[in-house]
Write a protein that holds these residues in place. Structure first.
Motif, PDB file in Angstrom:
ATOM      1  N   GLN A  55      -1.811 -22.694  -5.127  1.00  0.00           N
ATOM      2  CA  GLN A  55      -2.445 -24.226  -4.631  1.00  0.00           C
ATOM      3  C   GLN A  55      -3.858 -24.304  -5.010  1.00  0.00           C
ATOM      4  OE1 GLN A  55      -1.342 -23.484  -0.500  1.00  0.00           O
ATOM      5  NE2 GLN A  55       0.437 -25.007  -0.773  1.00  0.00           N
ATOM      6  N   GLN A  56      -4.703 -23.464  -4.714  1.00  0.00           N
ATOM      7  CA  GLN A  56      -6.185 -23.449  -5.191  1.00  0.00           C
ATOM      8  C   GLN A  56      -6.194 -23.672  -6.439  1.00  0.00           C
ATOM      9  OE1 GLN A  56      -8.886 -23.481  -2.588  1.00  0.00           O
ATOM     10  NE2 GLN A  56      -9.852 -24.347  -4.305  1.00  0.00           N
ATOM     11  N   LEU A  57      -5.558 -22.961  -7.408  1.00  0.00           N
ATOM     12  CA  LEU A  57      -5.995 -23.030  -8.673  1.00  0.00           C
ATOM     13  C   LEU A  57      -5.520 -24.540  -9.243  1.00  0.00           C
ATOM     14  CD1 LEU A  57      -6.246 -21.963 -11.684  1.00  0.00           C
ATOM     15  CD2 LEU A  57      -3.902 -21.396 -11.486  1.00  0.00           C
ATOM     16  N   ASP A  58      -4.571 -25.028  -8.641  1.00  0.00           N
ATOM     17  CA  ASP A  58      -4.198 -26.328  -8.938  1.00  0.00           C
ATOM     18  C   ASP A  58      -4.969 -27.366  -8.374  1.00  0.00           C
ATOM     19  OD1 ASP A  58      -1.860 -28.730  -9.653  1.00  0.00           O
ATOM     20  OD2 ASP A  58      -2.105 -29.207  -7.521  1.00  0.00           O
ATOM     21  N   SER A  59      -5.908 -27.355  -7.223  1.00  0.00           N
ATOM     22  CA  SER A  59      -6.735 -28.207  -6.790  1.00  0.00           C
ATOM     23  C   SER A  59      -8.064 -28.058  -7.461  1.00  0.00           C
ATOM     24  CB  SER A  59      -7.436 -27.775  -5.371  1.00  0.00           C
ATOM     25  OG  SER A  59      -8.259 -28.332  -5.097  1.00  0.00           O
ATOM     26  N   ASP A  60      -8.471 -26.706  -8.083  1.00  0.00           N
ATOM     27  CA  ASP A  60      -9.564 -26.746  -8.886  1.00  0.00           C
ATOM     28  C   ASP A  60      -9.612 -27.429 -10.360  1.00  0.00           C
ATOM     29  OD1 ASP A  60     -10.726 -25.311  -6.664  1.00  0.00           O
ATOM     30  OD2 ASP A  60     -10.680 -23.435  -7.733  1.00  0.00           O
ATOM     31  N   TRP A  61      -8.148 -27.281 -11.035  1.00  0.00           N
ATOM     32  CA  TRP A  61      -7.943 -27.673 -12.287  1.00  0.00           C
ATOM     33  C   TRP A  61      -7.801 -29.158 -12.216  1.00  0.00           C
ATOM     34  CZ3 TRP A  61      -8.480 -27.323 -16.936  1.00  0.00           C
ATOM     35  CH2 TRP A  61      -7.797 -28.414 -17.801  1.00  0.00           C
ATOM     36  N   ARG A  62      -7.207 -29.854 -11.005  1.00  0.00           N
ATOM     37  CA  ARG A  62      -7.107 -31.207 -11.092  1.00  0.00           C
ATOM     38  C   ARG A  62      -8.416 -31.894 -10.996  1.00  0.00           C
ATOM     39  NH1 ARG A  62      -2.871 -34.473 -10.374  1.00  0.00           N
ATOM     40  NH2 ARG A  62      -0.943 -33.378 -10.212  1.00  0.00           N
ATOM     41  N   LEU A  63      -9.466 -31.375 -10.433  1.00  0.00           N
ATOM     42  CA  LEU A  63     -10.886 -31.862 -10.136  1.00  0.00           C
ATOM     43  C   LEU A  63     -11.561 -31.529 -11.369  1.00  0.00           C
ATOM     44  CD1 LEU A  63     -13.185 -32.998  -8.628  1.00  0.00           C
ATOM     45  CD2 LEU A  63     -13.651 -30.867  -7.895  1.00  0.00           C
ATOM     46  N   LEU A  64     -11.213 -30.575 -12.155  1.00  0.00           N
ATOM     47  CA  LEU A  64     -12.092 -30.218 -13.580  1.00  0.00           C
ATOM     48  C   LEU A  64     -11.332 -31.326 -14.542  1.00  0.00           C
ATOM     49  CD1 LEU A  64     -14.056 -28.691 -15.225  1.00  0.00           C
ATOM     50  CD2 LEU A  64     -12.148 -26.893 -15.534  1.00  0.00           C
ATOM     51  N   SER A  65     -10.157 -31.347 -14.284  1.00  0.00           N
ATOM     52  CA  SER A  65      -9.415 -32.246 -15.481  1.00  0.00           C
ATOM     53  C   SER A  65      -9.701 -33.684 -15.491  1.00  0.00           C
ATOM     54  CB  SER A  65      -7.860 -32.171 -15.230  1.00  0.00           C
ATOM     55  OG  SER A  65      -7.164 -33.185 -16.150  1.00  0.00           O
ATOM     56  N   HIS A  66     -10.119 -34.151 -14.142  1.00  0.00           N
ATOM     57  CA  HIS A  66     -10.482 -35.554 -13.935  1.00  0.00           C
ATOM     58  C   HIS A  66     -11.762 -35.808 -14.521  1.00  0.00           C
ATOM     59  CE1 HIS A  66     -10.928 -39.586 -12.019  1.00  0.00           C
ATOM     60  NE2 HIS A  66     -11.989 -38.889 -11.652  1.00  0.00           N
ATOM     61  N   ARG A  67     -12.877 -34.827 -14.252  1.00  0.00           N
ATOM     62  CA  ARG A  67     -14.230 -34.730 -14.525  1.00  0.00           C
ATOM     63  C   ARG A  67     -14.086 -34.805 -16.022  1.00  0.00           C
ATOM     64  NH1 ARG A  67     -17.319 -30.170 -11.686  1.00  0.00           N
ATOM     65  NH2 ARG A  67     -18.903 -31.030 -13.115  1.00  0.00           N
ATOM     66  N   THR A  92      -9.791 -30.573 -27.727  1.00  0.00           N
ATOM     67  CA  THR A  92     -10.137 -30.275 -26.444  1.00  0.00           C
ATOM     68  C   THR A  92      -9.175 -31.059 -25.517  1.00  0.00           C
ATOM     69  OG1 THR A  92     -12.378 -29.618 -26.894  1.00  0.00           O
ATOM     70  CG2 THR A  92     -11.957 -30.526 -24.643  1.00  0.00           C
ATOM     71  N   VAL A  93      -9.105 -32.290 -26.063  1.00  0.00           N
ATOM     72  CA  VAL A  93      -8.162 -33.427 -25.068  1.00  0.00           C
ATOM     73  C   VAL A  93      -6.865 -32.977 -25.158  1.00  0.00           C
ATOM     74  CG1 VAL A  93      -7.293 -35.767 -25.071  1.00  0.00           C
ATOM     75  CG2 VAL A  93      -9.684 -35.419 -25.541  1.00  0.00           C
ATOM     76  N   ASP A  94      -6.522 -32.406 -26.319  1.00  0.00           N
ATOM     77  CA  ASP A  94      -5.045 -31.901 -26.489  1.00  0.00           C
ATOM     78  C   ASP A  94      -4.942 -30.632 -25.529  1.00  0.00           C
ATOM     79  OD1 ASP A  94      -4.503 -34.044 -28.233  1.00  0.00           O
ATOM     80  OD2 ASP A  94      -4.671 -32.796 -30.086  1.00  0.00           O
ATOM     81  N   ASN A  95      -5.694 -29.880 -25.416  1.00  0.00           N
ATOM     82  CA  ASN A  95      -5.638 -28.776 -24.773  1.00  0.00           C
ATOM     83  C   ASN A  95      -5.691 -29.009 -23.025  1.00  0.00           C
ATOM     84  OD1 ASN A  95      -5.565 -26.546 -26.455  1.00  0.00           O
ATOM     85  ND2 ASN A  95      -7.784 -26.560 -26.854  1.00  0.00           N
ATOM     86  N   ILE A  96      -6.573 -29.941 -22.880  1.00  0.00           N
ATOM     87  CA  ILE A  96      -6.629 -30.639 -21.401  1.00  0.00           C
ATOM     88  C   ILE A  96      -5.273 -31.276 -21.305  1.00  0.00           C
ATOM     89  CG2 ILE A  96      -7.339 -32.508 -19.780  1.00  0.00           C
ATOM     90  CD1 ILE A  96     -10.018 -32.021 -21.602  1.00  0.00           C
ATOM     91  N   ASP A  97      -4.649 -31.850 -21.900  1.00  0.00           N
ATOM     92  CA  ASP A  97      -3.198 -32.532 -21.641  1.00  0.00           C
ATOM     93  C   ASP A  97      -2.285 -31.400 -21.531  1.00  0.00           C
ATOM     94  OD1 ASP A  97      -4.196 -35.178 -21.668  1.00  0.00           O
ATOM     95  OD2 ASP A  97      -3.414 -35.260 -23.806  1.00  0.00           O
ATOM     96  N   ARG A  98      -2.379 -30.490 -22.290  1.00  0.00           N
ATOM     97  CA  ARG A  98      -1.398 -29.100 -22.108  1.00  0.00           C
ATOM     98  C   ARG A  98      -1.552 -28.468 -20.790  1.00  0.00           C
ATOM     99  NH1 ARG A  98      -1.503 -23.861 -23.549  1.00  0.00           N
ATOM    100  NH2 ARG A  98       0.554 -22.894 -24.057  1.00  0.00           N
ATOM    101  N   VAL A  99      -2.707 -28.307 -20.467  1.00  0.00           N
ATOM    102  CA  VAL A  99      -2.775 -27.559 -19.218  1.00  0.00           C
ATOM    103  C   VAL A  99      -2.471 -28.495 -18.115  1.00  0.00           C
ATOM    104  CG1 VAL A  99      -4.380 -26.604 -17.409  1.00  0.00           C
ATOM    105  CG2 VAL A  99      -4.645 -26.215 -19.958  1.00  0.00           C
ATOM    106  N   ASP A 100      -2.434 -29.770 -18.209  1.00  0.00           N
ATOM    107  CA  ASP A 100      -2.109 -30.840 -17.023  1.00  0.00           C
ATOM    108  C   ASP A 100      -0.661 -30.713 -16.932  1.00  0.00           C
ATOM    109  OD1 ASP A 100      -4.426 -31.675 -16.479  1.00  0.00           O
ATOM    110  OD2 ASP A 100      -4.347 -33.581 -17.845  1.00  0.00           O
ATOM    111  N   ARG A 101       0.168 -30.671 -18.188  1.00  0.00           N
ATOM    112  CA  ARG A 101       1.642 -30.439 -18.111  1.00  0.00           C
ATOM    113  C   ARG A 101       2.054 -29.351 -17.462  1.00  0.00           C
ATOM    114  NH1 ARG A 101       1.034 -32.521 -23.493  1.00  0.00           N
ATOM    115  NH2 ARG A 101       1.340 -30.517 -24.189  1.00  0.00           N
TER     116      ARG A 101
END
Length: 248
Positions: free
Chosen positions: A23-35, A46-55
């Protein structure tokens, strides 16, 4: 953090014990991904890697049957700042009221904004689902947007300061709630004007005698000239309504 969770899984720790870490990992990643999504100039890789981690994050949420994880503690802290800034705005407006009906209306609306911010704060504290929190905060945003043009008519540095603090909290909360941010041109113009005014006042109030205490006066004057020119150029770009990329 992801590596540590992977090691714990390999060591045989149960998923139930690891759920808080996920849960904490998901929270941290979502904030970083949005920023990062708000950041210009990222490479395609970089954008492709962000999308991949989002998925992968969305798959992880499905596996654990959990909602997107908000950083509720940070949200509560920032909402408290917002409520405090709105209280300060009410205080400053009351000082400038002077039997002015328009200012009285602003005071009433500012109090309503404070109540709405407290409502969002309570929803975060009571663990309301993300969509409901976003819905209530969006309502706050609509109220604030309607109020801003009238606040800009108030000639008070103290009111301006409160407005800047509210805007700063609003920007932070947009990130924490993963909401897209739009450039407020009217507010940007007001900030540029205030910055230019403050720089002018600083230059007017700085005596030449002060320069005698510096070793390299020529370098100080050159830096001061460059700084003044940069601020002036920012204001000119805002006045010409240049696009966001040019301003950056």
């Amino acid at each position: 953090k992801a590596s540590r969770i992977s090691q714990d899984l390999q060591a045989g720790l149960t998923l139930q014990r690891l759920l808080p870490e996920f849960q904490q990992l998901d929270s941290d990643w979502r904030l970083l991904s949005h920023r990062m999504s708000q950041t210009r100039g990222l490479s395609r890789e970089t954008v492709d890697n962000i999308d991949r981690v989002d998925r992968l994050g969305r798959e992880m949420e499905k596996l654990f049957k959990m909602e997107p994880q908000l950083d509720r503690r940070t949200l509560l802290v920032e909402l408290s700042r917002l409520v405090s800034s709105l209280g300060n705005l009410v205080d400053e407006l009351e000082v400038d009221a002077n039997n002015n009906n328009q200012v009285f209306e602003l005071i009433v609306d500012a109090r309503k904004l404070g109540q709405q911010a407290v409502r969002v704060q309570d929803m975060v504290l009571d663990q309301y689902p993300y969509p409901q929190i976003v819905s209530e905060y969006s309502r706050f945003g609509q109220m604030w947007t309607r109020m801003m043009p009238r606040l800009r008519l108030i000639d008070s540095r103290y009111v301006e300061r409160s407005v800047r603090n509210i805007m700063a909290s609003d920007n932070t909360l947009h990130n924490l709630l993963w909401l897209e941010q739009q450039t407020d041109r009217a507010h940007l113009t007001q900030v540029a004007d205030a910055l230019m005014r403050d720089v002018d006042e600083f230059f007017n109030r700085t005596p030449l005698k002060l320069l005698l205490h510096f070793q390299d006066v020529s370098a100080v004057l050159g830096t001061a000239s460059d700084f003044y020119g940069t601020v002036q150029n920012i204001k000119d770009c805002v006045d010409r309504t240049e696009d966001d990329q040019t301003l950056l």
